[in-house]
Design an enzyme around this catalytic site. Structure first.
Site, PDB file in Angstrom:
ATOM      1  N   ASN A  83       0.825  -1.205   0.000  1.00 44.65           N
ATOM      2  CA  ASN A  83       0.000   0.000   0.000  1.00 44.65           C
ATOM      3  C   ASN A  83       0.860   1.257   0.000  1.00 44.65           C
ATOM      4  OD1 ASN A  83      -1.997   2.022   0.521  1.00 44.65           O
ATOM      5  ND2 ASN A  83      -3.310   0.475   1.434  1.00 44.65           N
ATOM      6  N   ASP A  84       1.420   1.594   1.136  1.00 44.36           N
ATOM      7  CA  ASP A  84       2.152   2.857   1.261  1.00 44.36           C
ATOM      8  C   ASP A  84       3.366   2.927   0.353  1.00 44.36           C
ATOM      9  OD1 ASP A  84       0.369   3.668   3.315  1.00 44.36           O
ATOM     10  OD2 ASP A  84       1.487   2.439   4.743  1.00 44.36           O
ATOM     11  N   VAL A  85       4.004   1.787   0.086  1.00 41.44           N
ATOM     12  CA  VAL A  85       5.252   1.800  -0.710  1.00 41.44           C
ATOM     13  C   VAL A  85       4.997   1.980  -2.193  1.00 41.44           C
ATOM     14  CG1 VAL A  85       6.474   0.399   0.991  1.00 41.44           C
ATOM     15  CG2 VAL A  85       5.302  -0.723  -0.919  1.00 41.44           C
TER      16      VAL A  85
END
Length: 479
Positions: free
Chosen positions: A395-397
């Site tokens: 997700n965040d990466v």
């Protein structure tokens, strides 16, 4: 050969094996052999410590039998527990196991320092100071790693923060220094024993208080940091007891852990001072910008067929892949694509997962060849020429807001350039946010489709779709 000479040679051999083993761990291709070499080095150290018993003078043999029995019991418990947990631990629980084992290392270093403090009346001033440093750092690593384990294992929920958190931690640190100074000043007697107990309580408390505020998304940095602490504590203990092997092993682990901490912090766009002295992981999601667009669901079979006829596919794995234990099914799908002539690569972000190297370990367990794995800097430029990017549980990466949205709490964090691929499919269990609590702009992009479901089930459907396509081709030719 004298016993002392044998012990010194054993230490030299062990030191070489530890350093060479760690060097081989730097590459996934040789990491397994490196671990075995380092393990042999530790075995040599243990055997040498038993040979040391033969060199104990008669005057010092009082209670030696009891010490030998206790040592045998300790070795049996340690070997038995490590063998049992090592074989049973799931790949999703690997970060917890690493955190716990690291904590045990810190606890062992603190125990060695405590034993030296008890019988340290003959130590010089420098040895007292080094012993207290090793005791404090080892204790902080122990309690902090246990808290990290509890967070990773879901036994502790949201980060625990109170008003004036820094003042509280600073007060405990000041008490730790004061108790240490008291131990150094007294050095013997009942007063010293009380001060030593308070010293260890303060050190353990500081480890707990420093780790409780940290968010789960920052656990790779935490694990790496406490790994460095454990190595430093072991190295200091080696100096105190005059053991070169402990000094070498501790310095190697401490320096490696420090470098890894720097890399993890850089990968999350955090400074080391931010890691050490602030509630890193405390994220204000209210400042994130508004995302336009809509989520566009897709069927697993449609995504699979599109990848079957693509020229190049890059896969970006994340913790969701580990949580679903779908690495074996993923590699089965990859082999089907490769058999159809599709070029497949894996893009590995440094902090994908819950510990440093989590995705490398996960894919290695499934038998994915190491030459298919590429780090962020190696593969990021290739996304622009990629037909399809497949994101699994990350997700965040892969959030492009990190590049453009200055109000985003992850702004500036290096990400995988997944959004630049011609087409993107994201396998995700639901519509929830990532560990940083930030909405992902990638999911709303025009070239992105969401394949909802557990990664294991979705990949099984993809495998079946490709196989069905292969079975249908001969029938069409026959007709």
């Amino acid at each position: 050969m004298s016993v002392q000479l044998f012990i010194e040679l054993a230490g030299l051999v062990a030191a070489f094996l530890l350093i060479y083993g760690l060097k081989r761990m730097s590459s996934p291709v040789t990491a397994h052999g490196g671990i075995l070499l380092a393990g042999i080095g530790m075995l040599v150290v243990i055997l040498a410590s038993w040979v040391h018993v033969l060199d104990v003078p008669p005057a010092a043999q009082s209670g030696l039998a009891i010490k030998i029995v206790l040592a045998i019991v300790a070795l049996a418990l340690g070997l038995g527990w490590a063998a049992w947990t090592g074989r049973r631990v799931a790949i999703t629980a690997m970060p917890q196991m690493v955190a716990l084992y690291n904590g045990m290392g810190g606890g062992a270093a603190a125990a060695i320092a405590a034993a030296e403090l008890i019988g340290g009346t003959s130590m010089g001033g420098v040895h007292w100071v080094v012993t207290l440093l090793g005791a404090s750092i080892g204790s902080i690593s122990l309690s902090g790693s246990v808290v990290a384990w509890a967070k990773l294992d879901g036994r502790l929920g949201t980060p625990w923060r109170v008003r004036g958190q820094h003042w509280l931690n600073g007060g405990v640190l000041a008490a730790l220094v004061a108790f240490g100074a008291g131990v150094l000043a007294t050095q013997s007697g009942a007063g010293m024993a009380v001060l030593a107990i308070l010293f260890f309580v303060a050190a353990l408390g500081l480890g707990v208080l420093a780790t409780l505020p940290i968010g789960g998304a920052d656990m790779p940095v935490v694990i790496s940091l406490y790994n460095a602490f454990t190595g430093l504590a072991v190295g200091l203990d080696g100096f105190v007891i005059g053991n070169p092997v402990l000094m070498i092993a501790g310095m190697v682990v401490g320096s490696a852990g420090t470098l890894l901490t720097l890399l993890m912090a850089r990968a999350m766009n955090r400074s080391v001072s931010n890691v050490l002295f602030s509630n890193f992981g405390e994220i204000d999601t209210t400042s994130a910008g508004t995302i336009s667009g809509r989520l566009k669901p897709a069927e697993a079979s449609d995504a699979a067929i599109a990848m079957r006829y693509a020229g190049k596919v890059i896969i970006a794995p994340g913790y969701g892949l580990a949580a679903a234990q779908a690495q074996q099914k993923l590699y089965e799908f990859v082999k089907l694509l490769q058999a159809a002539g599709v070029e497949v690569k894996f893009a590995i972000h440094p902090v994908a997962g819950r510990m440093p190297g989590h995705m490398d370990v996960l894919l290695a367990e499934a038998g994915v060849p190491y030459d298919l794995l590429y780090e962020l800097d190696e593969i990021n430029e290739e996304f622009a020429d990629t037909d399809i990017a497949l994101v699994i549980g990350a997700n965040d990466v892969v959030n492009p807001s990190a590049r453009t949205e200055k109000s985003s709490p992850i702004y500036g964090m290096p990400i995988l350039n997944v959004d630049r691929a011609h087409q993107i499919y994201v396998i995700k269990r639901g519509q929830g946010k990532g560990y940083a609590g930030v909405e992902n702009a990638l999911f709303y992009a025009d070239n992105c489709n969401m394949v909802y479901g557990d990664a294991q089930a979705v990949l099984a459907q993809m495998v079946q779709a490709i196989k069905a396509l292969g079975e249908a081709a001969p029938q069409e030719q026959a007709a």
